[in-house]
Design a protein around this motif. Sequence first.
Motif, PDB file in Angstrom:
ATOM      1  N   VAL A  87       0.834  -1.201   0.000  1.00  0.00           N
ATOM      2  CA  VAL A  87       0.000   0.000   0.000  1.00  0.00           C
ATOM      3  C   VAL A  87       0.870   1.252   0.000  1.00  0.00           C
ATOM      4  O   VAL A  87       0.625   2.205  -0.754  1.00  0.00           O
ATOM      5  CB  VAL A  87      -0.947  -0.003   1.212  1.00  0.00           C
ATOM      6  CG1 VAL A  87      -1.664   1.345   1.346  1.00  0.00           C
ATOM      7  CG2 VAL A  87      -1.975  -1.121   1.093  1.00  0.00           C
ATOM      8  N   SER A  88       1.891   1.264   0.833  1.00  0.00           N
ATOM      9  CA  SER A  88       2.775   2.430   0.922  1.00  0.00           C
ATOM     10  C   SER A  88       3.476   2.691  -0.407  1.00  0.00           C
ATOM     11  O   SER A  88       3.572   3.846  -0.860  1.00  0.00           O
ATOM     12  CB  SER A  88       3.804   2.215   2.034  1.00  0.00           C
ATOM     13  OG  SER A  88       4.661   3.330   2.155  1.00  0.00           O
ATOM     14  N   ILE A  89       3.964   1.633  -1.053  1.00  0.00           N
ATOM     15  CA  ILE A  89       4.655   1.791  -2.339  1.00  0.00           C
ATOM     16  C   ILE A  89       3.719   2.411  -3.381  1.00  0.00           C
ATOM     17  O   ILE A  89       4.072   3.368  -4.070  1.00  0.00           O
ATOM     18  CB  ILE A  89       5.184   0.432  -2.842  1.00  0.00           C
ATOM     19  CG1 ILE A  89       6.310  -0.076  -1.934  1.00  0.00           C
ATOM     20  CG2 ILE A  89       5.691   0.552  -4.274  1.00  0.00           C
ATOM     21  CD1 ILE A  89       6.789  -1.477  -2.268  1.00  0.00           C
ATOM     22  N   VAL A  90       2.525   1.859  -3.480  1.00  0.00           N
ATOM     23  CA  VAL A  90       1.576   2.320  -4.497  1.00  0.00           C
ATOM     24  C   VAL A  90       1.147   3.765  -4.238  1.00  0.00           C
ATOM     25  O   VAL A  90       1.107   4.598  -5.160  1.00  0.00           O
ATOM     26  CB  VAL A  90       0.344   1.387  -4.542  1.00  0.00           C
ATOM     27  CG1 VAL A  90      -0.739   1.971  -5.448  1.00  0.00           C
ATOM     28  CG2 VAL A  90       0.745   0.001  -5.023  1.00  0.00           C
ATOM     29  N   VAL A  91       0.825   4.094  -2.983  1.00  0.00           N
ATOM     30  CA  VAL A  91       0.363   5.446  -2.662  1.00  0.00           C
ATOM     31  C   VAL A  91       1.449   6.471  -2.944  1.00  0.00           C
ATOM     32  O   VAL A  91       1.198   7.517  -3.576  1.00  0.00           O
ATOM     33  CB  VAL A  91      -0.089   5.524  -1.189  1.00  0.00           C
ATOM     34  CG1 VAL A  91      -0.380   6.974  -0.792  1.00  0.00           C
ATOM     35  CG2 VAL A  91      -1.330   4.671  -0.967  1.00  0.00           C
ATOM     36  N   VAL A  92       2.674   6.204  -2.499  1.00  0.00           N
ATOM     37  CA  VAL A  92       3.773   7.148  -2.747  1.00  0.00           C
ATOM     38  C   VAL A  92       4.037   7.271  -4.241  1.00  0.00           C
ATOM     39  O   VAL A  92       4.185   8.388  -4.776  1.00  0.00           O
ATOM     40  CB  VAL A  92       5.050   6.689  -2.007  1.00  0.00           C
ATOM     41  CG1 VAL A  92       6.255   7.529  -2.459  1.00  0.00           C
ATOM     42  CG2 VAL A  92       4.877   6.826  -0.503  1.00  0.00           C
ATOM     43  N   ALA A  93       4.090   6.133  -4.952  1.00  0.00           N
ATOM     44  CA  ALA A  93       4.404   6.162  -6.379  1.00  0.00           C
ATOM     45  C   ALA A  93       3.359   6.948  -7.170  1.00  0.00           C
ATOM     46  O   ALA A  93       3.698   7.812  -7.992  1.00  0.00           O
ATOM     47  CB  ALA A  93       4.510   4.732  -6.914  1.00  0.00           C
ATOM     48  N   LEU A  94       2.091   6.671  -6.938  1.00  0.00           N
ATOM     49  CA  LEU A  94       1.040   7.361  -7.686  1.00  0.00           C
ATOM     50  C   LEU A  94       1.018   8.856  -7.387  1.00  0.00           C
ATOM     51  O   LEU A  94       0.821   9.682  -8.287  1.00  0.00           O
ATOM     52  CB  LEU A  94      -0.324   6.743  -7.354  1.00  0.00           C
ATOM     53  CG  LEU A  94      -0.576   5.318  -7.872  1.00  0.00           C
ATOM     54  CD1 LEU A  94      -1.935   4.814  -7.413  1.00  0.00           C
ATOM     55  CD2 LEU A  94      -0.476   5.267  -9.391  1.00  0.00           C
ATOM     56  N   THR A  95       1.231   9.199  -6.131  1.00  0.00           N
ATOM     57  CA  THR A  95       1.149  10.607  -5.740  1.00  0.00           C
ATOM     58  C   THR A  95       2.327  11.416  -6.265  1.00  0.00           C
ATOM     59  O   THR A  95       2.143  12.494  -6.842  1.00  0.00           O
ATOM     60  CB  THR A  95       1.065  10.732  -4.205  1.00  0.00           C
ATOM     61  OG1 THR A  95       0.056   9.859  -3.709  1.00  0.00           O
ATOM     62  CG2 THR A  95       0.715  12.153  -3.814  1.00  0.00           C
ATOM     63  N   VAL A  96       3.558  10.905  -6.058  1.00  0.00           N
ATOM     64  CA  VAL A  96       4.728  11.679  -6.500  1.00  0.00           C
ATOM     65  C   VAL A  96       4.828  11.718  -8.020  1.00  0.00           C
ATOM     66  O   VAL A  96       5.350  12.689  -8.591  1.00  0.00           O
ATOM     67  CB  VAL A  96       6.033  11.116  -5.898  1.00  0.00           C
ATOM     68  CG1 VAL A  96       5.995  11.174  -4.388  1.00  0.00           C
ATOM     69  CG2 VAL A  96       6.313   9.701  -6.374  1.00  0.00           C
ATOM     70  N   GLN A  97       4.316  10.690  -8.688  1.00  0.00           N
ATOM     71  CA  GLN A  97       4.339  10.717 -10.153  1.00  0.00           C
ATOM     72  C   GLN A  97       3.500  11.869 -10.690  1.00  0.00           C
ATOM     73  O   GLN A  97       3.883  12.548 -11.644  1.00  0.00           O
ATOM     74  CB  GLN A  97       3.822   9.389 -10.708  1.00  0.00           C
ATOM     75  CG  GLN A  97       3.955   9.272 -12.229  1.00  0.00           C
ATOM     76  CD  GLN A  97       3.488   7.929 -12.748  1.00  0.00           C
ATOM     77  OE1 GLN A  97       2.929   7.121 -12.011  1.00  0.00           O
ATOM     78  NE2 GLN A  97       3.722   7.678 -14.039  1.00  0.00           N
ATOM     79  N   GLY A  98       2.369  12.107 -10.032  1.00  0.00           N
ATOM     80  CA  GLY A  98       1.521  13.213 -10.458  1.00  0.00           C
ATOM     81  C   GLY A  98       2.041  14.566 -10.016  1.00  0.00           C
ATOM     82  O   GLY A  98       2.012  15.532 -10.776  1.00  0.00           O
ATOM     83  N   LEU A  99       2.544  14.654  -8.782  1.00  0.00           N
ATOM     84  CA  LEU A  99       2.971  15.945  -8.247  1.00  0.00           C
ATOM     85  C   LEU A  99       4.343  16.381  -8.748  1.00  0.00           C
ATOM     86  O   LEU A  99       4.576  17.565  -9.005  1.00  0.00           O
ATOM     87  CB  LEU A  99       2.976  15.897  -6.714  1.00  0.00           C
ATOM     88  CG  LEU A  99       1.612  15.801  -6.021  1.00  0.00           C
ATOM     89  CD1 LEU A  99       1.791  15.699  -4.518  1.00  0.00           C
ATOM     90  CD2 LEU A  99       0.750  17.023  -6.364  1.00  0.00           C
ATOM     91  N   LEU A 100       5.278  15.426  -8.862  1.00  0.00           N
ATOM     92  CA  LEU A 100       6.649  15.769  -9.233  1.00  0.00           C
ATOM     93  C   LEU A 100       6.947  15.506 -10.703  1.00  0.00           C
ATOM     94  O   LEU A 100       8.027  15.882 -11.193  1.00  0.00           O
ATOM     95  CB  LEU A 100       7.637  14.992  -8.355  1.00  0.00           C
ATOM     96  CG  LEU A 100       7.515  15.208  -6.840  1.00  0.00           C
ATOM     97  CD1 LEU A 100       8.560  14.398  -6.094  1.00  0.00           C
ATOM     98  CD2 LEU A 100       7.643  16.686  -6.499  1.00  0.00           C
TER      99      LEU A 100
END
Length: 501
Positions: A98-111
Motif C-alpha cells: 500500500v505504501s509503495i503504491v500510494v507514494v508512487a502514484l502521488t509523486v508521479q503526479g505531483l513531481l
Amino acid sequence: MTLDVWLLLGGAIVIAAIASVRIAHRTGLPSLLVFLGFGLALGPSGVGIPFESPQVAQQIGLSALAVILAEGGLTTNWSHVRRSVPMAMVMATVGVAVSIVVVALTVQGLLGIDGRTALILGAVLASTDAAAVFSVLRRLPLPPRLAGVLEAESGFNDAPTVIAVVLLSGASHSQATLGTFLLETSVELVIGAAVGLAIGPTGAYALRRVALPASGLYPIAVLALTFVSYGGAVLLHGSGFLAVYLTALVLGNSRLPHRAATRGFAEGAAWLAQIGLFVMLGMLADVDEMPSAIIPGLITGTILVLLARPLSVLVSSLLTWGLRLGRVGWRDQAFLSWAGLRGAIPIVLATIPWAAGVEGSKDVFNQVFVIVIVFTLLQGPTLPFAARLLGVIAPGEAHDLEVESAPLEELKADLLQVKIPMGSRLHGVEVFELRLPAGAAVTLVVREGKSFVPATTTRLRADDQLLVVTTASCRDQVERRLRAVSRSGKLAGWYGERGLE
C-alpha cells in the motif's frame, strides 16, 4: 593515508560517536543523525576524504543491516511480540505494498517523474528502520502489543522492500508483470523463512549441547550462525534479511549458555555497524546536490508520513480484523502511523538503483537522504508526546533487567524490575496480596533511594521499585498478574481483570 592513520581516524570517530549517543539519548533523537553528520564532515564537502562508489556502499550497507537485524532479533522478547506478529506480518507485506503504491502514484503526479522511478522511490521508503525504532521506542513504556507490532514490523518489512527495490532496479523490470513480481517475492520470502527457521533451532540445539572452552566463544558462535543463515538464504535465491532475523529471533529466545553476554556482544556489534554505516552514507552524500532535493524530498516525505503510512496502517488493521487476527484501536493506529521511523535502511536501499545505473536514481538517493534527516528530526523527539497525547503509555509494565549471572541460567530463572507509577492500584497493596505464582517472589524493594527485603505484610507504595525473581515457566503469569493488580487492585480477578493486554 597509511593504515596507522586510518586506525587512528577510525578509533577517534567511534569514540566521538559513542560520546554523542549520550546527547542523542537525552534529546530523544536517534543517534543516526549525529553519525550522518560525522560522515558529511569527513566527506568531499568537509575534510575531503573521497568516497563516491554506490556499489561499495551497497555491499557494506547490506552487510551492516544484516548485523543490525541480527541484534534486533536477538534482543526481541518473543513472549512480548507473539500476539503482535499477525498484525506486524500484514503491515510488513500488505502495508508495504500500500505504501509503495500510494507514494508512487502521488509523486508521479505531483513531481512529474516517470513510473519506474516513482515505484523505486516508494519501495525505498516503504521500510521502517529497525535501528531507529529500537533506539527510540524501547525507551517508551508502551503496552506489549503495541511495542511488539512496531518491533516485529521493523524486523519483517526489510525483506519484502529489499526484494521490491532489487526487482524494480533490475534490467528485466520492463518485461516483468505483476504476477511475476508477486511470485518472485513470495518465493524469496518462503525460502528465507525456511532457512531461518531451520538454522535457528538447529543452532540452539547444538549450542546447548556443545561445551565450548571459553564463554566468549558463545556470542561469536551465535552471530556466526546468523551470518550463515543470511548467506545460505541468498545463495538459495531467498531473502537473507528474513532468514537472519528469524534465526536471531529463535536463538535470542532459546535457553542458551551465557545468553546475557551474547546479547551484550550483539548490541556492541550492532552499534559498531550503525556507526560505520551512517558515517559511510554521510560520506557518500554530496552536500552540493542536496539543495535541489529539498523541495521534492519534503513533498515526498509529507506524502509518506501523512498519507501513505496512515493508509498502510489502516488497511493492515482492517485486514487483520477481517481475518479475525485481532483488533487495533484508533489510538494505536494513530501512534503506529506516526512511529514509522525511517533511518539507514531507506538510504542503503537507495544505493541499489544507483549502483545499477537506473536513470534518475541519484536524485532518488538525494531525496531519501533529505527525508530521513528532516522527518527523523520531526518524528523522533515527538514520539513521547504523541504517546502521551494518544494515551498509549503504559508505565506500569514489567521490564527485563539484564543480569550476567550463571546461576540464573542454570536455575532457568528470570529477574524482573517493576516500577510502581503514580496512580497505580498497586499502591497500598501488601506483598502477599499480589498472589504471585508459587515460582515467583518479590525479593527486594527500593524506596526513596533505600533498598530492603520485604516481608509478606510490607505495603507497597507509588514510586517503589520491585525486584521480582521468577521461574521462566511462570514469568508470563507473573507479568499478567502485576498488570492486573496495577489496574484494578488486589481484587482484580474478581473484576475480571486478567492483565492480558
